[in-house]
Structure formats: structure tokens, C-alpha cells
Scaffold this motif. Structure first.
Motif, PDB file in Angstrom:
ATOM      1  N   GLY A  22       0.803  -1.216   0.000  1.00  0.00           N
ATOM      2  CA  GLY A  22       0.000   0.000   0.000  1.00  0.00           C
ATOM      3  C   GLY A  22       0.833   1.260   0.000  1.00  0.00           C
ATOM      4  N   TYR A  23       2.113   1.154  -0.408  1.00  0.00           N
ATOM      5  CA  TYR A  23       3.018   2.289  -0.441  1.00  0.00           C
ATOM      6  C   TYR A  23       3.015   2.935  -1.822  1.00  0.00           C
ATOM      7  CZ  TYR A  23       5.428   0.331   3.735  1.00  0.00           C
ATOM      8  OH  TYR A  23       5.755  -0.164   4.969  1.00  0.00           O
ATOM      9  N   GLU A  24       3.159   4.244  -1.845  1.00  0.00           N
ATOM     10  CA  GLU A  24       3.500   4.933  -3.085  1.00  0.00           C
ATOM     11  C   GLU A  24       4.992   5.228  -3.052  1.00  0.00           C
ATOM     12  OE1 GLU A  24       2.359   8.752  -5.917  1.00  0.00           O
ATOM     13  OE2 GLU A  24       1.496   8.615  -3.889  1.00  0.00           O
ATOM     14  N   GLY A  25       5.712   4.673  -4.001  1.00  0.00           N
ATOM     15  CA  GLY A  25       7.137   4.929  -4.111  1.00  0.00           C
ATOM     16  C   GLY A  25       7.406   5.941  -5.198  1.00  0.00           C
ATOM     17  N   PHE A  26       8.332   6.852  -4.954  1.00  0.00           N
ATOM     18  CA  PHE A  26       8.659   7.922  -5.888  1.00  0.00           C
ATOM     19  C   PHE A  26      10.005   7.604  -6.529  1.00  0.00           C
ATOM     20  CE2 PHE A  26       5.515   9.586  -3.085  1.00  0.00           C
ATOM     21  CZ  PHE A  26       4.795  10.521  -3.825  1.00  0.00           C
ATOM     22  N   VAL A  27       9.993   7.352  -7.826  1.00  0.00           N
ATOM     23  CA  VAL A  27      11.174   6.874  -8.531  1.00  0.00           C
ATOM     24  C   VAL A  27      11.897   8.017  -9.217  1.00  0.00           C
ATOM     25  CG1 VAL A  27       9.892   6.309 -10.647  1.00  0.00           C
ATOM     26  CG2 VAL A  27      12.037   5.102 -10.136  1.00  0.00           C
ATOM     27  N   LYS A  28      13.226   7.909  -9.291  1.00  0.00           N
ATOM     28  CA  LYS A  28      14.033   8.885 -10.022  1.00  0.00           C
ATOM     29  C   LYS A  28      15.290   8.217 -10.515  1.00  0.00           C
ATOM     30  CE  LYS A  28      16.487  10.818  -5.960  1.00  0.00           C
ATOM     31  NZ  LYS A  28      17.894  10.597  -6.389  1.00  0.00           N
ATOM     32  N   THR A  29      15.874   8.788 -11.545  1.00  0.00           N
ATOM     33  CA  THR A  29      17.191   8.327 -11.972  1.00  0.00           C
ATOM     34  C   THR A  29      18.208   8.742 -10.919  1.00  0.00           C
ATOM     35  OG1 THR A  29      17.802  10.340 -13.180  1.00  0.00           O
ATOM     36  CG2 THR A  29      16.516   8.682 -14.375  1.00  0.00           C
ATOM     37  N   SER A  30      19.302   8.014 -10.848  1.00  0.00           N
ATOM     38  CA  SER A  30      20.372   8.417  -9.926  1.00  0.00           C
ATOM     39  C   SER A  30      21.225   9.524 -10.534  1.00  0.00           C
ATOM     40  CB  SER A  30      21.259   7.213  -9.593  1.00  0.00           C
ATOM     41  OG  SER A  30      21.987   6.804 -10.745  1.00  0.00           O
ATOM     42  N   GLY A  31      21.084   9.717 -11.833  1.00  0.00           N
ATOM     43  CA  GLY A  31      21.973  10.610 -12.568  1.00  0.00           C
ATOM     44  C   GLY A  31      23.088   9.838 -13.227  1.00  0.00           C
ATOM     45  N   GLY A  32      23.156   8.529 -12.908  1.00  0.00           N
ATOM     46  CA  GLY A  32      24.129   7.642 -13.527  1.00  0.00           C
ATOM     47  C   GLY A  32      23.400   6.441 -14.115  1.00  0.00           C
ATOM     48  N   ARG A  33      23.842   5.239 -13.733  1.00  0.00           N
ATOM     49  CA  ARG A  33      23.239   4.030 -14.298  1.00  0.00           C
ATOM     50  C   ARG A  33      22.126   3.461 -13.434  1.00  0.00           C
ATOM     51  NH1 ARG A  33      26.570  -0.346 -14.559  1.00  0.00           N
ATOM     52  NH2 ARG A  33      27.644   0.382 -12.687  1.00  0.00           N
ATOM     53  N   GLY A  34      21.938   4.007 -12.230  1.00  0.00           N
ATOM     54  CA  GLY A  34      21.008   3.412 -11.289  1.00  0.00           C
ATOM     55  C   GLY A  34      19.704   4.157 -11.144  1.00  0.00           C
ATOM     56  N   LEU A  35      18.921   3.704 -10.174  1.00  0.00           N
ATOM     57  CA  LEU A  35      17.637   4.305  -9.846  1.00  0.00           C
ATOM     58  C   LEU A  35      17.509   4.431  -8.340  1.00  0.00           C
ATOM     59  CD1 LEU A  35      15.298   2.276 -12.242  1.00  0.00           C
ATOM     60  CD2 LEU A  35      15.696   4.744 -12.375  1.00  0.00           C
ATOM     61  N   HIS A  36      16.764   5.422  -7.905  1.00  0.00           N
ATOM     62  CA  HIS A  36      16.417   5.590  -6.495  1.00  0.00           C
ATOM     63  C   HIS A  36      14.904   5.619  -6.368  1.00  0.00           C
ATOM     64  CE1 HIS A  36      20.391   8.079  -6.150  1.00  0.00           C
ATOM     65  NE2 HIS A  36      20.625   6.783  -6.092  1.00  0.00           N
TER      66      HIS A  36
END
Length: 342
Positions: free
Chosen positions: A167-181
Motif C-alpha cells: 500500500g506504499y507509493e514509491g517515488f522513482v528517479k534516476t540516480s543521474g548515472g546508471r542506477g535508480l532511487h
């Protein structure tokens, strides 16, 4: 060149050496200090970066001579600073304390950018309570042989279903490199040890569902060609680049907030200090409601307790931390004599 004075929402901020090259690959056409400061002025005055920095202790990743020069990772706010720049007290794992930058306004962001700050690293706490995080952070870190495409698969096909079930909303973003946060806003009721354990439980569940594409193994020799879910980003004094923060890459990429639908076709290199302002104007900030709702981590703590009963308990902390409660030996597996004897 003579310094300039910028009016940032009624506060005067100095811009020195505006033509200094910060991104040599971009040169004078897009890689100067002025370009970086103008970028931060834009995202700050529009509120996009203040969503994730406001009233938070923030570390500064500075490159006063450009991204190919010396890096200064600054955890303490300078003693000599303008009257508008405030601080708040943080406690490190050692027990020592320090005064960190407390971001209160767009002027604070621009002031820090003028110091050569390329990337802002906010703590997952607000200054009124620096011992109880209000964010749970998932860092999907590609290991050698993997990249952004693999991180996207793990985020979309393994992590997102778990978040939906919780039941969580997760907020995704690029790391600015090859990953994700991915950031999950949580109720500030638990301390760093408990939030980190929640992160471990979440990482383990994602690994189970990832079809061997992800790992939570702390030791690099055990990770293989997988996406590492860095649970230790939830430990005290660990931070990730803020949303909308520039990075030290040659093309000035940005840790760019996305919607989950945008993630499907995203290319991390498309988000730079030159492109992100227009994107924000076109579709707004996907992280604008980041702290509109907050969630309990009790289910994740229950999962951690369940895993502990089944023989999966604490995991190693970073090497600079004191010995932590319940932590296993901090010994590289290939050098663990007890393990090798078994």
C-alpha cells in the motif's frame, strides 16, 4: 570576472566567476558555473528541489574547480556564511555532532551552488527531529555487467509490485548515472536502526521476486552481475543525491524524478541541467506530493523479525561505523576463517 549579485526571491546572492568551466565536455556553451547556478536557480524558484531539501540537513558535494577537479564532500555548513543560511545539528554514528546546512529557501540553494556544489545530499530527516527518518530509500545500484536497463526491470517488475502490496507509493528517479532511487515517505516514528532493518526486509523481498536479477549482498564478491539493493543507504549519515540534483558526469546529468509510466522509456542521459527545466515546465514535478502521505513500516519490521527467526538477521554496516546491535562479523567472506573451516 567581476562577481554578480543575484536577486533570489528578494535575497541577494553573490555569483562569482560565472564563466568558469565546470563541465569541460560541454565547454562554454553549456558547462560553465553560470549554467549550473542558473539551473539550480530555476529548479529552486519553481520549488522542485525545495520539495526534497526544505528544512533538511544537507551535505554538499562540491567541485570548486569543476567536475574533473578535487571533490569536497562537505557535511558541516561553513562558519562564515550569509545571514539567511541556517543550520541544524546532526549526530554521526560515532556520537559526534555537527552543524549541517538547513535549506530554507531558493537563496540557500543558489548560495551553495556558487560554492561549487554540484550535488545536494539531503538526510532522510527534517531538522525538528534528526533521529527519526521520514523517508525509506531504495538504491538500485547496477554492478559490473549490468546497467540502467537492468535496474529498470528490477524496479518495475520486482520492487513496484511489493510496494503496491504494502500500500506504499514509491517515488522513482534516476540516480543521474546508471542506477535508480525510489523514495517511500514514512511516518517519523522509528529510529535509524529500525528504518534500516525495514530497508533490509524490503530488499530481501525484492530479491526473492527478481528472478536472480537483484542482490542484497554487502560484499562485492558475492553480488555477481546483479542489481545491488543498497540497504545501507538507510543507515545514519548515509545519503543519496536529491531529486533534481546535478551530477558530476561529463554531460551534466540530473537525478531526475519520473513517473512510473515514464520509467518504461526513460534514458538516464536525456535528463541534464539543459533539459530538465523545460521538462518541469511541460509536465510538472512528479515528486511534488512526496510528503503528502506517509506510511507505517511496521509490516516491514514484521518481515525482518520473520526472516530473523528463519536465520536471516542483521547485515553488515559500512566499515566506518562502530559495531552495531546484532550485526554479524564485518569480514569479507573469502577471508572469513570460521566460514572457510565450515
Amino acid at each position: 570576472m567581476t562577481a554578480e549579485l543575484l536577486d533570489i526571491d528578494g535575497i541577494e546572492v553573490r555569483l562569482s566567476n560565472p564563466d568558469k568551466i565546470y563541465y569541460p565536455a560541454l565547454g562554454s556553451k553549456g558547462g560553465t558555473k553560470r549554467h549550473l547556478v542558473d539551473y539550480y536557480r530555476t529548479v529552486a524558484e519553481r520549488g522542485a528541489i525545495l520539495t526534497v531539501l526544505l528544512d533538511r540537513p544537507t551535505n554538499l558535494q562540491r567541485f570548486p574547480d569543476g567536475v574533473e577537479g578535487e571533490e569536497i564532500y562537505q557535511k558541516r555548513v561553513p562558519a562564515r556564511r550569509p545571514h539567511h543560511v541556517e543550520s541544524c545539528t546532526v549526530t554521526f554514528p560515532s556520537g559526534r555532532t555537527a552543524e549541517a546546512l538547513r535549506v530554507k529557501s531558493a537563496a540557500d540553494v543558489v548560495w551553495a551552488a556558487n560554492l561549487g556544489t554540484v550535488t545536494f545530499h539531503p538526510w532522510p530527516v527534517v531538522c525538528r527531529d534528526t533521529d527519526r527518518p521520514d523517508e525509506l530509500r531504495v538504491d538500485l545500484d547496477p554492478q559490473p555487467g549490468t546497467g540502467f536497463a537492468e535496474a529498470r526491470v528490477v524496479a518495475r517488475d520486482a520492487l513496484l509490485p511489493v510496494l503496491n502490496e504494502l500500500g506504499y507509493e514509491g517515488f522513482v528517479k534516476t540516480s543521474g548515472g546508471r542506477g535508480l532511487h525510489v523514495t517511500i515517505p514514512i511516518e517519523p516514528k522509528w529510529d535509524f536502526i529500525e528504518v534500516r532493518r525495514a530497508g533490509i526486509a524490503l530488499a530481501r523481498e525484492v530479491v526473492r521476486r527478481s528472478e536472480d536479477l537483484a542482490t542484497a549482498a554487502w560484499w562485492k564478491e558475492e553480488r555477481g552481475k546483479r542489481i545491488f539493493l543498497d540497504y545501507n543507504q538507510n543507515a545514519r549519515d548515509r545519503t543519496v543525491a536529491s531529486a533534481n540534483a546535478a551530477r558530476k558526469t561529463p554531460i551534466a546529468t540530473v537525478s531526475a524524478p519520473l513517473t512510473w509510466d515514464e520509467l518504461d522509456d526513460a534514458d538516464a542521459d536525456d535528463f541534464t541541467i539543459a533539459t530538465v527545466p523545460a521538462l518541469l515546465s511541460e509536465r510538472g514535478d512528479p515528486h511534488a506530493d512526496l510528503h503528502k502521505t506517509s506510511y507505517s513500516i511496521q509490516t516491514l519490521l514484521d518481515w525482518f523479525a520473520r526472516d530473523e527467526e528463519q536465520g536471516e538477521g542483521e547485515l553488515p554496516y559500512p566499515p566506518n561505523y562502530p559495531k552495531m546491535p546484532g550485526e554479524p562479523k564485518r569480514v569479507q567472506p573469502s577471508r572469513d576463517r570460521d566460514r572457510l573451516r565450515d
